[in-house]
Write an enzyme that holds these catalytic residues in place. Structure first.
Site, PDB file in Angstrom:
ATOM      1  N   LYS A 169      -3.726   1.369 -10.016  1.00 21.02           N
ATOM      2  CA  LYS A 169      -2.919   2.237  -9.158  1.00 21.02           C
ATOM      3  C   LYS A 169      -3.061   3.669  -9.660  1.00 21.02           C
ATOM      4  CE  LYS A 169       1.851   2.504  -7.351  1.00 21.02           C
ATOM      5  NZ  LYS A 169       3.195   1.867  -7.382  1.00 21.02           N
ATOM      6  N   SER A 215       4.933   0.465  -2.879  1.00 25.16           N
ATOM      7  CA  SER A 215       4.015   1.594  -2.923  1.00 25.16           C
ATOM      8  C   SER A 215       2.642   1.256  -3.496  1.00 25.16           C
ATOM      9  CB  SER A 215       4.626   2.707  -3.758  1.00 25.16           C
ATOM     10  OG  SER A 215       4.782   2.278  -5.103  1.00 25.16           O
ATOM     11  N   SER A 258       7.764  -2.361  -5.663  1.00 25.97           N
ATOM     12  CA  SER A 258       6.423  -1.903  -5.292  1.00 25.97           C
ATOM     13  C   SER A 258       5.250  -2.763  -5.731  1.00 25.97           C
ATOM     14  CB  SER A 258       6.201  -0.482  -5.797  1.00 25.97           C
ATOM     15  OG  SER A 258       6.835   0.421  -4.931  1.00 25.97           O
TER      16      SER A 258
HETATM   17  N1  GLN Z   1      10.075   1.227  -1.883  1.00 22.64           N
HETATM   18  C1  GLN Z   1      10.947   1.627  -2.948  1.00 22.64           C
HETATM   19  C2  GLN Z   1      11.034   3.137  -2.951  1.00 22.64           C
HETATM   20  O1  GLN Z   1      10.541   3.716  -2.051  1.00 22.64           O
HETATM   21  C3  GLN Z   1      10.408   1.125  -4.250  1.00 22.64           C
HETATM   22  C4  GLN Z   1       9.245   1.868  -4.749  1.00 22.64           C
HETATM   23  C5  GLN Z   1       8.677   1.374  -6.031  1.00 22.64           C
HETATM   24  O2  GLN Z   1       8.973   0.271  -6.504  1.00 22.64           O
HETATM   25  N2  GLN Z   1       7.856   2.222  -6.645  1.00 22.64           N
HETATM   26  O3  GLN Z   1      11.583   3.739  -3.813  1.00 22.64           O
END
Ligand code: GLN
Length: 473
Positions: A75, A150, A174
């Site tokens: 990532k 994400s 995410s």
């Molecule tokens: N979707 C959640 C957010 O937007 C979690 C994101 C994540 O785990 N990095 O914060």
């Protein structure tokens, strides 16, 4: 594509070489990356050098490591020395980190071959990978749909057979949510198990790095390599990496599993059916499944959307046009800061910075931030009460299968709800994974979530493997 386990076996036995495995991965990336937008950067040269080093070690008769010759995707919020690391943000344009994240160094030492950096929601804020400054990633199983987020690029890399394994980060879901949407195993390790050194911070008290894989053994192999104490991360647990692969076949006989209604209710019918079928599969393998209600879980989303933006507003203050990446000139320093941040951050990141700054400001701190911390404590206590009764918890990972690109992007609340079932684990600092179980609408995979107390990863992998076996995998 071959599993990581098979690749290591073949590379070590000389049936194939790390270089051949890498060329297969690079070929798949060339064939599909234009359509799917998975990789933001492919480091062909560095990967070829590492693959050659692995092959050389093997020809000298040396131990090339537990991930010898396995291509892996990273990532793009993981720092890689000399290689662009963008967090999918314009603000980091042109920045090349001077050091590797600890996980990257551990992968290299284990003989893995990092091939490149994958797309994400900007600074890991989002659930669809549509909040990227470099365009959305498409779901390899249905390119009209999102891969989740994400860590959508890392999930898509594995789902598209570009690499057998990849790394993502999970602050509120995410890793688990994109794993569910792409039909993969995705693990959010216990807080402190994996070093965050070199993971670009979003919400430091919640962030953890973890694996994506197509099967439990591969995920366990990868987590064993990256876990374990790191003096460079003050929140790292002072313990060596746990033994995981050896426990994959432990089964669930005699285990008590809590099916949490609050982690299922409100999900689509096909998701609910999969969770019920998973409960039955665990029963068939000798577990006792009881229904539990943990109403505190319903408060998780609201607490998270105060705490995570609060931490983010502080963490992202470092992007000031001086230290990293982009600079847009202004008449003085303040004007330069403002112009840089206005041009460099996308809308969702700006929304989070504003939310977080507001929640931390004098007069509102007690009403929002302190209140959310109390909810976090309630969550930790609720988990502790549940784990006094049962060994593991079971629920859905996310309310629906992969959704259409564009369908939630203009409605932040709808997007935030994607993580309603994953967030409690992050707030409590505990462990959870998503494992594909069953098929939902449009023939798309459904992910079920297994949750356990801190450091219960071995147990979670064993239970996930029971679900793999139940599906003939
Ligand atoms: N979707 C959640 C957010 O937007 C979690 C994101 C994540 O785990 N990095 O914060």
């Amino acid at each position: 594509m071959k599993t990581a386990e098979q690749t290591v076996h073949d590379v070590r036995s000389g049936a194939t070489t790390a270089t051949e495995e890498l060329e297969t991965a690079l070929g798949a990336i060339k064939a599909h990356n234009d359509e799917l937008n998975v990789f933001l950067y492919v480091d062909e040269e560095g990967a070829r050098r590492q693959a050659q080093a692995v092959d050389d070690a093997i020809s000298r008769g040396e131990d090339a490591g537990p991930l010898a010759g396995v291509p892996i995707a990273l990532k793009d919020n993981l720092c890689t020395r000399g290689i662009p690391t963008t967090c999918s943000s314009r603000i980091l344009e042109g920045w090349r980190p001077p050091y590797n994240a600890t996980v990257v160094d551990r992968l290299l030492a284990a003989g893995a071959v990092p091939v490149g950096k994958t797309n994400l929601d900007e600074f890991a804020m989002g659930s669809s990978t549509e909040n990227s400054a470099f365009g959305p990633t498409r779901n390899p199983l249905d390119p009209s749909r999102v891969p989740g987020g994400s860590s959508g690029g890392s999930a898509a890399a594995v789902a598209a057979d570009m690499t057998p394994i990849s790394l993502g980060s999970d602050t509120g879901g995410s890793i688990r949510q994109p794993a569910a949407l792409c039909g993969l195993i995705g693990v959010k390790p216990s807080y402190g198990l994996v070093s965050r050194y070199g993971l670009i911070a979003f919400a430091s008290s919640l962030d953890q790095i973890g694996p994506f894989a197509k099967n439990v053994t591969d995920a366990a192999m990868l987590l064993e390599v990256i876990a374990g104490h790191d003096p460079l991360d003050s929140t790292s647990l002072p313990e060596p990496s746990p033994t995981l692969v050896a426990h994959v076949n432990d089964g669930v006989s005699g285990k008590r599993v809590g099916l949490v209604r609050d982690l299922v209710d409100g999900a689509d019918e096909d998701v609910v059916a999969s969770v019920d079928a998973a409960a039955q599969a665990l029963r068939d393998a000798g577990a006792t499944v009881v229904e539990l209600s943990i109403p505190e879980f319903r408060l998780g989303l609201s607490a998270y959307y105060v705490l995570a933006p609060a931490e983010a507003s502080s963490n992202l203050a470092r992007y000031d046009g001086v230290r990293y990446g982009l600079r847009v000139e202004g008449v003085d320093v303040t004007a330069m800061n403002e112009a840089t941040r206005t041009a460099g951050f996308g809308d969702e990141v700006k929304r989070r910075i504003m939310l977080g700054t507001y929640a931390l400001s004098a007069g509102y701190y007690d009403a929002y931030y302190a209140q959310a911390l109390k909810v976090r404590t309630m969550m930790i206590e609720a988990f502790a009460r549940a784990y006094a009764q049962v060994d593991l918890l079971l629920g859905a990972t996310t309310p629906s299968v992969a959704f259409e690109l564009g369908s939630k992007i203009s409605d932040p609340m709808a997007m935030y709800l994607s993580d309603i079932f994953t967030i409690p684990t992050n707030l409590a600092g505990e462990a959870a994974l998503s494992v594909p179980f069953g098929v939902g609408e449009h023939g798309l995979p459904v992910g079920v979530q297994l949750l356990g107390p801190g450091r219960s990863e071995a147990q979670l992998f064993a239970a996930a493997h029971v679900l793999e076996i139940a599906q003939g995998r």
